[in-house]
Every structure is written in structure tokens, then in C-alpha cells.
Design an enzyme around this catalytic site. Structure first.
Site, short mmCIF file in Angstrom:
data_model
loop_
_atom_site.label_atom_id
_atom_site.label_comp_id
_atom_site.label_asym_id
_atom_site.label_seq_id
_atom_site.Cartn_x
_atom_site.Cartn_y
_atom_site.Cartn_z
CE LYS A 44 -3.58 -2.20 2.08
NZ LYS A 44 -4.69 -2.35 3.70
CE1 TYR A 92 -9.25 -2.66 -0.28
CE2 TYR A 92 -8.65 -1.07 -1.77
CZ TYR A 92 -8.69 -1.63 -0.21
OH TYR A 92 -6.88 -2.24 -0.31
CG HIS A 125 -5.78 -6.22 -0.57
ND1 HIS A 125 -6.41 -6.14 0.49
CD2 HIS A 125 -5.21 -6.85 -1.21
CE1 HIS A 125 -7.81 -7.02 -0.57
NE2 HIS A 125 -6.73 -7.02 -1.05
CD GLU A 179 -8.71 -9.06 -3.70
OE1 GLU A 179 -9.92 -8.93 -2.89
OE2 GLU A 179 -7.75 -9.36 -4.10
CG ASN A 214 -3.96 -2.40 6.54
OD1 ASN A 214 -3.67 -2.16 5.42
ND2 ASN A 214 -4.79 -3.32 5.96
P1 CMP Z 1 -7.52 -4.94 3.67
O1 CMP Z 1 -6.82 -6.18 3.67
O2 CMP Z 1 -6.72 -3.66 2.30
O3 CMP Z 1 -9.37 -4.55 3.34
C1 CMP Z 1 -9.82 -3.71 3.48
C2 CMP Z 1 -8.95 -2.72 4.36
O4 CMP Z 1 -10.68 -1.55 4.87
C3 CMP Z 1 -8.55 -2.78 4.91
O5 CMP Z 1 -7.21 -3.76 4.77
C4 CMP Z 1 -8.19 -1.91 6.42
O6 CMP Z 1 -6.69 -1.53 5.86
C5 CMP Z 1 -9.46 -1.35 5.64
N1 CMP Z 1 -10.03 -1.04 7.32
C6 CMP Z 1 -10.84 -2.06 7.46
N2 CMP Z 1 -11.19 -0.95 8.59
C7 CMP Z 1 -10.78 -0.44 9.03
C8 CMP Z 1 -11.18 0.86 9.56
N3 CMP Z 1 -12.34 0.22 11.01
N4 CMP Z 1 -11.11 2.06 9.59
C9 CMP Z 1 -9.63 2.00 8.19
N5 CMP Z 1 -10.04 1.45 7.75
C10 CMP Z 1 -10.48 -0.07 7.51
#
Ligand code: CMP
Length: 142
Positions: A11, A51, A117, A128, A114
Site C-alpha cells: 500500500k 474495494y 493487502h 483481484e 496497514n
Molecule cells: P485490506 O486488507 O486492504 O481490506 C480492506 C481494508 O479496509 C483493510 O485492509 C483496512 O486497511 C481497511 N479498513 C478496515 N477497517 C477499517 C477501519 N475501521 N478504518 C479504516 N480502514 C479500515
């Protein structure tokens, strides 16, 4: 046990922190084969499309703004049990809940930022991967 594909995305926070090499090293050391890889910056609309399953959730706007805020690195990976093994390698979505030694535990700042993904199912892995790579760019790598 079956050979599976999963889609990883390093990311924008991973790129900004100059952790691309380190995260790829961990992925390869864990036995994943790289079948396709590129760097790009998603538009807001492209992030919303990727998404779409989360459309309507309270974090959708924040998520898609962040994912279109800079370059990211989508990677198609292959391994036995790739989907679950990759999710284990990266750790829980929220780094506070992620196990010690996982990529998110070590490098992620928050649930939104984070680092990486990973697809949540083999079906989504296929969908995806196709979002970023035509099939002819997904190269058998043995
Ligand atoms: P990812 O695996 O990319 O899939 C969906 C993403 O949404 C997840 O990782 C998080 O980074 C994001 N996400 C999930 N919950 C929250 C939240 N409460 N606030 C912000 N981002 C979120």
C-alpha cells in the site's frame, strides 16, 4: 492442500516508508512465488472499484482516499495454500491485533494504514489479480 494464487498490494504507506524491498523479501522468504508485479498509482475511482465490496462501510471514503494517495505495488503470488498462508504472514487487519513477527505488527501504523493487502479467498484472489493484470502478464515462474 492446493496451489493457489493470491493478490497482494503493497500500500502507499509501504512505498512511502521505503519498505517495498523488505516486505517483498519476507514474502519470498516465506515461499511465495511472484507471478506478476508492477507499481502504479490508483485513481480514486480505481480504488473505489477495487474495494467495491466495502462500498457503504463507514471507512470506505478513508480507505479509497488513502489507497489513491500515492503509488502502490500489486503483486500476484502463488504458493500452496497461498490465501491463508499470506494472511498469516501479514497478520490481522488491525496491527494492534496482529501476531508478533507479522508484517503488519512490525510495520503498520493503524487499521487504515496497514502496509499490505491480501485477498480473503481464492475467488477474490483471481478477481483481484485480474483487476491489475491481464492473464498474459501473470507469468509462470518456476
Ligand atoms: P485490506 O486488507 O486492504 O481490506 C480492506 C481494508 O479496509 C483493510 O485492509 C483496512 O486497511 C481497511 N479498513 C478496515 N477497517 C477499517 C477501519 N475501521 N478504518 C479504516 N480502514 C479500515
Amino acid at each position: 492442500m492446493a496451489i493457489e494464487r493470491t493478490l497482494a498490494i503493497l500500500k502507499p504507506d509501504c512505498v512511502r516508508k521505503e519498505l517495498v524491498g523488505e516486505v517483498i523479501r519476507r514474502i519470498q522468504r516465506a515461499g511465495f512465488k511472484i507471478l506478476a508485479l508492477r507499481m502504479l498509482r490508483m485513481s480514486k475511482r480505481e480504488a473505489e472499484g477495487f474495494y467495491a465490496v466495502h462500498d457503504g462501510r463507514p471507512f470506505f471514503e478513508e480507505l479509497t482516499t488513502f489507497m489513491s494517495s500515492g503509488a502502490c505495488v500489486p503483486i500476484v503470488l502463488e504458493k500452496e495454500d497461498a490465501v491463508s498462508d499470506f494472511r498469516e504472514l501479514i497478520g490481522a487487519t488491525n496491527p494492534d491485533d496482529a501476531a508478533d513477527g507479522t508484517i503488519r505488527k512490525e510495520f503498520a501504523d493503524s487499521v487504515g494504514e496497514n502496509i499490505v493487502h491480501g485477498s480473503d479467498s481464492t475467488d477474490n484472489g483471481r478477481l483481484e489479480a485480474a483487476y491489475f493484470f491481464p492473464e498474459h502478464e501473470i507469468v509462470a515462474n518456476r
